[in-house]
Design an enzyme around this catalytic site. Structure first.
Site, short mmCIF file in Angstrom:
data_model
loop_
_atom_site.label_atom_id
_atom_site.label_comp_id
_atom_site.label_asym_id
_atom_site.label_seq_id
_atom_site.Cartn_x
_atom_site.Cartn_y
_atom_site.Cartn_z
N HIS A 193 34.26 100.70 -26.86
CA HIS A 193 33.43 102.24 -26.43
C HIS A 193 32.43 102.21 -27.79
CE1 HIS A 193 32.63 106.38 -25.87
NE2 HIS A 193 32.94 106.66 -27.00
N CYS A 342 29.56 135.71 -37.92
CA CYS A 342 28.91 136.11 -38.99
C CYS A 342 28.43 134.79 -39.94
CB CYS A 342 29.95 136.92 -39.87
SG CYS A 342 29.19 137.85 -41.13
N1 LLP Z 1 36.77 106.66 -25.20
C1 LLP Z 1 36.65 106.68 -26.19
C2 LLP Z 1 37.47 105.93 -27.18
C3 LLP Z 1 35.94 107.67 -26.89
O1 LLP Z 1 35.84 107.61 -28.38
C4 LLP Z 1 35.29 108.85 -26.24
C5 LLP Z 1 34.58 109.89 -26.93
C6 LLP Z 1 35.30 108.32 -25.06
C7 LLP Z 1 36.27 107.60 -24.40
C8 LLP Z 1 34.51 109.40 -24.20
O2 LLP Z 1 33.25 109.43 -24.22
P1 LLP Z 1 32.16 110.20 -23.21
O3 LLP Z 1 32.37 109.57 -21.69
O4 LLP Z 1 32.85 111.61 -22.93
O5 LLP Z 1 30.88 109.94 -23.66
N2 LLP Z 1 31.82 115.85 -29.24
C9 LLP Z 1 30.76 114.94 -28.60
C10 LLP Z 1 31.41 113.71 -28.08
C11 LLP Z 1 32.30 112.92 -28.82
C12 LLP Z 1 33.12 111.86 -28.16
C13 LLP Z 1 34.11 111.13 -28.87
N3 LLP Z 1 34.60 110.18 -27.92
C14 LLP Z 1 29.76 115.74 -27.93
O6 LLP Z 1 30.09 117.05 -27.63
O7 LLP Z 1 28.78 115.11 -27.26
#
Ligand code: LLP
Length: 429
Positions: A193, A342
């Site tokens: 990933h 705040c």
């Molecule tokens: N698999 C692994 C090992 C991951 O670390 C992540 C996300 C995913 C799958 C899923 O990724 P996605 O398909 O959602 O892009 N908080 C950040 C995103 C952090 C993602 C962390 N890992 C945001 O709000 O954009």
């Protein structure tokens, strides 16, 4: 760019239900999810053998149960996420494993829960192999490999390359296999990933790296996981990736491995954002409108304690003013949207680095409602109780009906577990 704009600056309903009705029933700030949108997104990915939901994006139990009923399997990154998956009805064991624990370390609790429940483990560090081998020798594991490159919508969501803490460094694969052999662990699959919210070219680069790594491991490989990272459009300039092309690239990789190993290799994908982002709306009430020099501020009752993506990544979210069907048309203006906290960074319209920017929204009045859109992924799950603000309520609209799937926190929830003051320490009461 899409032909017709995907987003509008006004909205009357969510999944057919008037926003005024949702607000009257459930109050604000309120997360609302449209189940139909999640089902559509699941269907987009049916070509893959396994769709494994990265529940870190939104781990509400009802959302997990909805995924499970659609045949979507689940990823967990902590003891809490394993327990959520079990509470939502996932079985611990099965082929392919219904729940996979993917992490770079085992905290003590996670290793205990994974071991007790016999959860499949995807090791993202050499130490994890030793720590798992010590308690579960002879079991099957998968390895998360850092292919040496990565890409995300922000540097903070790039999970590959040498600045990333994630995965086993690609050049240390042989050493990792040796460690596994020491405990008779079978490496049944590989996982990569490279980042969240990336583009097709970067996502596709992973295929080659995966093929090379899988050939080095050999025929014990029965599954490969493309990880998550599929982007969704947050504004009218962005678009979806070409899923058919993405699938074809991965399928070709899988087929070459199947030929080499002379047995089937299952192809997994592990999206979080793609499945839930667009289903989610954060409804807020405008509680104050003021001007600061040239900037006009709409101050709403949700803040970065509800949705942290703007302050963390400078992330853009489309927003719309809730209007009635018969409302007069209103001119748009450039406004700054902020929350109640705040802290001066509590601004929904900011770019990376904390610079305040403006967003076009209709003229509004205090007491009207603003809907922050594409908020179903990494919204409520990253919320906090900063400023002693309760977590918002969550509602799922399913078959035309809104259901409360998480009650708003109360003051009692906020202080649960705290002692009631110095008297308790001094009297031992
Ligand atoms: N698999 C692994 C090992 C991951 O670390 C992540 C996300 C995913 C799958 C899923 O990724 P996605 O398909 O959602 O892009 N908080 C950040 C995103 C952090 C993602 C962390 N890992 C945001 O709000 O954009």
């Amino acid at each position: 760019m899409p032909q017709t704009p995907r987003f509008s600056t006004t909205r009357t309903r969510i999944a057919g239900i008037p926003i005024s009705e949702l607000v009257e029933r459930f109050a604000t700030p309120l997360y609302v999810y449209d189940a139909a949108r999640i089902l559509e997104r699941i269907d987009d990915l049916r070509a893959f053998d396994v769709v494994r939901y990265a529940q870190k994006a939104n781990s509400n139990l009802t959302i997990l149960d909805l995924m499970r009923r659609q045949g979507v399997l689940v990823d967990a990154v902590s003891a809490g996420e394993i327990r959520r998956a079990l509470a939502a009805g996932y079985q611990a064991e099965g082929t392919p494993p219904p729940i996979v624990f993917t992490a770079d370390i085992f905290d003590r609790q996670a290793r205990i829960v994974a071991w007790e429940q016999e959860i499949h483990v995807n090791c993202g560090s050499p130490d994890m192999i030793d720590q798992w081998g010590a308690v579960s020798p002879g079991s099957s594991i998968t390895l998360r490999i850092n292919p040496g490159f990565g890409h995300g919508h922000s540097q903070k969501t790039n999970t590959g390359g040498e600045q990333s803490k994630h995965g086993i460094w690609h050049e240390q694969l042989s050493e990792a296999l040796q460690r596994a052999r020491r405990f008779d662990l079978k490496v049944s699959g590989l996982h990569m990933h490279i980042g969240s919210g990336t583009d097709l070219d970067h996502l596709a680069q992973v295929c080659d790296a995966m093929e090379r790594a899988a050939r080095r491991v050999g025929p014990s490989i029965h599954s490969i996981s493309a990880g998550g990272g599929l982007p969704v459009p947050y504004d009218d300039q962005q678009d979806y990736v070409d899923l058919d092309r993405y699938y074809r690239l991965w399928n070709a990789t899988r087929q070459r491995l199947e030929q080499r190993f002379a047995h089937p290799v299952s192809l997994e994908i592990e999206p979080g954002r793609y499945l839930v982002a667009e289903s989610g709306y954060l409804i807020t009430e405008i509680r104050g409108i003021k001007s600061m020099g040239d900037n006009r501020f709409y101050l709403v009752d949700a803040g970065f304690h509800n949705l942290a993506r703007p302050i963390l990544y400078g992330a853009y979210h489309p927003m719309a003013l809730a209007v009635d069907d018969d409302d007069r048309p209103r001119p748009d203006q450039e406004v700054v949207v902020g929350g109640p906290l705040c802290e001066s960074g509590d601004i929904f319209t900011q770019s990376e680095g904390g610079f305040v920017r403006r967003q076009r929204l209709p003229e509004a009045q205090v007491g009207e409602f603003l809907v922050i859109e594409v908020a179903g992924a990494y919204g409520q799950v990253m919320a906090s109780n900063y400023n002693s603000q309760p977590l918002a309520a969550e509602v799922l609209i399913h078959q035309g009906q809104p259901f409360l799937i998480r009650a708003r926190q109360t003051f009692e929830d906020l202080v649960r577990g705290e002692t009631k003051g110095m008297d308790a320490l001094e009297t031992g009461a």
